[in-house]
Design an enzyme around this catalytic site. Structure first.
Site, PDB file in Angstrom:
ATOM      1  N   ASP A  70       0.863  -1.189   0.000  1.00  0.00           N
ATOM      2  CA  ASP A  70       0.000   0.000   0.000  1.00  0.00           C
ATOM      3  C   ASP A  70       0.900   1.240   0.000  1.00  0.00           C
ATOM      4  O   ASP A  70       2.111   1.127   0.154  1.00  0.00           O
ATOM      5  CB  ASP A  70      -0.952   0.007   1.200  1.00  0.00           C
ATOM      6  N   ASP A  72       1.737   4.906   1.647  1.00  0.00           N
ATOM      7  CA  ASP A  72       1.538   5.866   2.726  1.00  0.00           C
ATOM      8  C   ASP A  72       2.152   7.196   2.309  1.00  0.00           C
ATOM      9  O   ASP A  72       3.216   7.237   1.697  1.00  0.00           O
ATOM     10  CB  ASP A  72       2.210   5.377   4.007  1.00  0.00           C
ATOM     11  N   ASP A 153      11.638   3.528  12.179  1.00  0.00           N
ATOM     12  CA  ASP A 153      12.381   2.427  12.797  1.00  0.00           C
ATOM     13  C   ASP A 153      13.668   2.045  12.071  1.00  0.00           C
ATOM     14  O   ASP A 153      14.758   2.100  12.641  1.00  0.00           O
ATOM     15  CB  ASP A 153      11.471   1.206  13.021  1.00  0.00           C
TER      16      ASP A 153
HETATM   17  P1  ATP Z   1       4.482  -3.295   5.434  1.00  0.00           P
HETATM   18  O1  ATP Z   1       3.256  -2.421   5.451  1.00  0.00           O
HETATM   19  O2  ATP Z   1       4.878  -3.771   4.100  1.00  0.00           O
HETATM   20  O3  ATP Z   1       4.440  -4.375   6.448  1.00  0.00           O
HETATM   21  P2  ATP Z   1       5.753  -0.879   6.271  1.00  0.00           P
HETATM   22  O4  ATP Z   1       7.201  -0.514   6.392  1.00  0.00           O
HETATM   23  O5  ATP Z   1       4.909  -0.038   5.353  1.00  0.00           O
HETATM   24  O6  ATP Z   1       5.713  -2.389   5.871  1.00  0.00           O
HETATM   25  P3  ATP Z   1       3.937  -0.122   8.334  1.00  0.00           P
HETATM   26  O7  ATP Z   1       3.627  -0.838   9.599  1.00  0.00           O
HETATM   27  O8  ATP Z   1       2.874   0.059   7.314  1.00  0.00           O
HETATM   28  O9  ATP Z   1       5.179  -0.880   7.718  1.00  0.00           O
HETATM   29  O10 ATP Z   1       4.533   1.286   8.754  1.00  0.00           O
HETATM   30  C1  ATP Z   1       4.788   2.336   7.836  1.00  0.00           C
HETATM   31  C2  ATP Z   1       6.060   3.070   8.218  1.00  0.00           C
HETATM   32  O11 ATP Z   1       5.934   3.626   9.520  1.00  0.00           O
HETATM   33  C3  ATP Z   1       7.295   2.185   8.300  1.00  0.00           C
HETATM   34  O12 ATP Z   1       7.909   2.046   7.051  1.00  0.00           O
HETATM   35  C4  ATP Z   1       8.158   2.935   9.281  1.00  0.00           C
HETATM   36  O13 ATP Z   1       8.838   3.990   8.647  1.00  0.00           O
HETATM   37  C5  ATP Z   1       7.156   3.522  10.252  1.00  0.00           C
HETATM   38  N1  ATP Z   1       6.916   2.668  11.427  1.00  0.00           N
HETATM   39  C6  ATP Z   1       5.980   1.700  11.550  1.00  0.00           C
HETATM   40  N2  ATP Z   1       6.022   1.134  12.759  1.00  0.00           N
HETATM   41  C7  ATP Z   1       6.994   1.759  13.444  1.00  0.00           C
HETATM   42  C8  ATP Z   1       7.515   1.640  14.761  1.00  0.00           C
HETATM   43  N3  ATP Z   1       7.024   0.734  15.619  1.00  0.00           N
HETATM   44  N4  ATP Z   1       8.524   2.475  15.126  1.00  0.00           N
HETATM   45  C9  ATP Z   1       8.994   3.406  14.257  1.00  0.00           C
HETATM   46  N5  ATP Z   1       8.561   3.547  13.006  1.00  0.00           N
HETATM   47  C10 ATP Z   1       7.572   2.763  12.590  1.00  0.00           C
HETATM   48 MG    MG Z   2       2.727  -0.220   5.123  1.00  0.00          MG
END
Ligand code: ATP
Ligand code: MG
Length: 453
Positions: A70, A72, A153
């Site tokens: 997705d 963001d 993160d």
């Molecule tokens: P996916 O959605 O494919 O699992 P993602 O990296 O997009 O991976 P999300 O959980 O959607 O993960 O989070 C979006 C973004 O927010 C991450 O890429 C990261 O930059 C930030 N993020 C998410 N969770 C945390 C956390 N616990 N601590 C710090 N930053 C975070």
């Molecule tokens: Mg995501």
């Protein structure tokens, strides 16, 4: 091309908090790779005078040649300002206020840049509370793009893509880490893990999903800080557990979790039983994840109930054996064990009730599937949980449980025609009946009672 980037992104640069701006000739992204809706959101925000970028997982995955799950968007516009720009949008969340912009095909999540700044004044402290373990409990301070990047993160999750000029703002050497296939937490690892212990799970999840190695500095404090997972709310930990177990890389993920002592925090009732690699419990988990991974990769349905039923089965069997040793019927012992094992797991990962009911049905059916003589087989295949229970029998046999080829029998039964089925049920005859006396607590006279959860 990435090699050039990593050369000038040296250690000094990582710590200054200033990004390198990677222009189009040095990366493989094109605006077309971003969904039309996400591009639209970015351009509307930019046209209104705000900064806006596609950020996080989508940038990371597209750079790796993977499909983005997705999109963001991150912006300096405040939630109310974002909402004002898009008719079909709403503000959601308390802890993190974000805006959902609704399109016909997808929802674009728009987050306002946030800050991780602990040194700021009183008004800020009010919005950013920290518990005794160092965990952040509220985190709604708005900040600059640089602030926003430093509170993310992993380096590979802190890249901001501007589809307008096709540039990537790389704040922590994410491009270099993509090239070197490295998972690196930003900032001081122990501090970041204390702030939010779920970050340890994310390190492991992305390492397994992307087949990256974990930078030693990042992994060093993980084992010691694994206990901090007890501060994470059970509903959040349940959600994370599904992302870990149902990623399509469940087996690799499981082993990393185990290695860093994280699994022991998540499923303590199992982790004590798998130190012996040749134990039935170890083999069951191996096969459970291998099967689940295969199913996910071939787009078959997997349910959290099945995975949790497998993860907790060895503990259920152990407790049930204890009750049976005390003279209880197998059905009563199983039911009692199931209740106790689930009750111990819920305060850690809050498995929703619809799943615990299904888990109990899968387990109950393990006692019923061997009893297939007479009319029973016909009734059992019609049970709504039959398919899962049958898969569970196959799993137990794969792991080495001796069930008298029960799985094969049911496979053949399902493939057989009406007449042949009747013949099979007759042939099982009395051996398919339960030799022990019936449990008075759970009469088995009607199918409806099989679902008793
Ligand atoms: P996916 O959605 O494919 O699992 P993602 O990296 O997009 O991976 P999300 O959980 O959607 O993960 O989070 C979006 C973004 O927010 C991450 O890429 C990261 O930059 C930030 N993020 C998410 N969770 C945390 C956390 N616990 N601590 C710090 N930053 C975070
Ligand atoms: Mg995501």
């Amino acid at each position: 091309m990435l090699e050039i980037i990593s050369k000038f992104f040296d250690k000094a640069k990582r710590d200054t908090g200033e990004p390198i701006i990677v222009t189009s000739q040095y990366h493989s992204l094109t605006p077309k790779m971003i969904s039309r809706d996400a591009r639209k959101v970015v351009s509307v925000l930019q046209d209104a005078g705000y900064e806006a970028y596609v950020v996080g997982g989508a940038v990371r995955d597209l750079l790796l040649g993977l499909k983005a799950k997705d999109f963001d968007v991150a912006t300096d516009a405040k939630p109310a300002e974002v909402k004002a720009l898009f008719r079909r949008s709403r503000i959601i969340g308390r802890r993190f206020q974000i805006v959902h912009v609704q399109f016909s095909r997808e929802i674009i999540e728009v987050t306002t840049f946030r800050s991780n700044d602990t040194k700021s004044g009183d008004t800020r402290k009010k919005h950013r509370l920290q518990s005794d373990s160092g965990m952040l409990t509220r985190d709604n301070v708005f900040g600059s793009l640089n602030d926003d990047a430093s509170r993310r993160d992993l380096s590979i999750n802190a890249m901001y893509y501007d589809p307008g000029d096709n540039s990537i703002h790389d704040f922590a050497g994410g491009m270099a880490d993509i090239e070197q296939r490295t998972i690196r937490i930003m900032g001081d690892p122990a501090t970041r893990f204390r702030e939010d212990p779920v970050r340890m799970l994310r390190v492991v999840r992305f390492a397994a999903k992307l087949a990256f190695s974990i930078e030693p500095r990042t992994s060093k404090p993980m084992h010691k800080l694994a206990v901090n997972l007890e501060h994470v709310s059970p509903p959040r930990l349940f959600d994370e557990s599904l992302k870990l177990f149902m990623s399509g890389q469940g087996l690799a993920t499981f082993w990393l979790l185990y290695e860093y002592g994280l699994f022991a925090q998540m499923i303590p009732q199992l982790s004590g039983m798998i130190s012996d690699r040749n134990s039935l419990a170890s083999k069951l988990i191996d096969h459970a994840f291998t099967n689940t991974d295969l199913r996910i990769r071939s787009s078959k349905r997997v349910t959290p109930a099945f995975i949790y039923a497998a993860l907790l089965w060895p503990a259920v069997q152990k407790v049930a054996a204890h009750y049976q040793d005390r003279g209880n019927s197998p059905a009563y012992a199983l039911s009692k064990a199931a209740g106790e094992v689930i009750a111990k797991q819920i305060p850690i990962t809050a498995i929703p009730r619809r799943f615990t009911i299904a888990m109990r049905e899968i387990w109950d059916l393990q006692l019923l599937l061997p009893r297939r003589g007479g009319h029973r087989a016909k009734r059992l295949v019609e049970h709504p949980r039959f398919r899962a229970a049958y898969d569970f029998v196959l799993l137990r046999e794969q792991a080495g449980e001796e069930l008298d080829n029960l799985g094969d029998w049911w496979t053949n039964y399902q493939n057989a025609g009406e007449e042949q089925r009747e013949e099979m049920a007759r042939a099982v005859g009395d051996s398919g009946k339960n030799p022990r006396r019936r449990s008075r607590r759970k009469p088995r006279s009607s199918r409806g009672q099989l679902t008793d959860g």
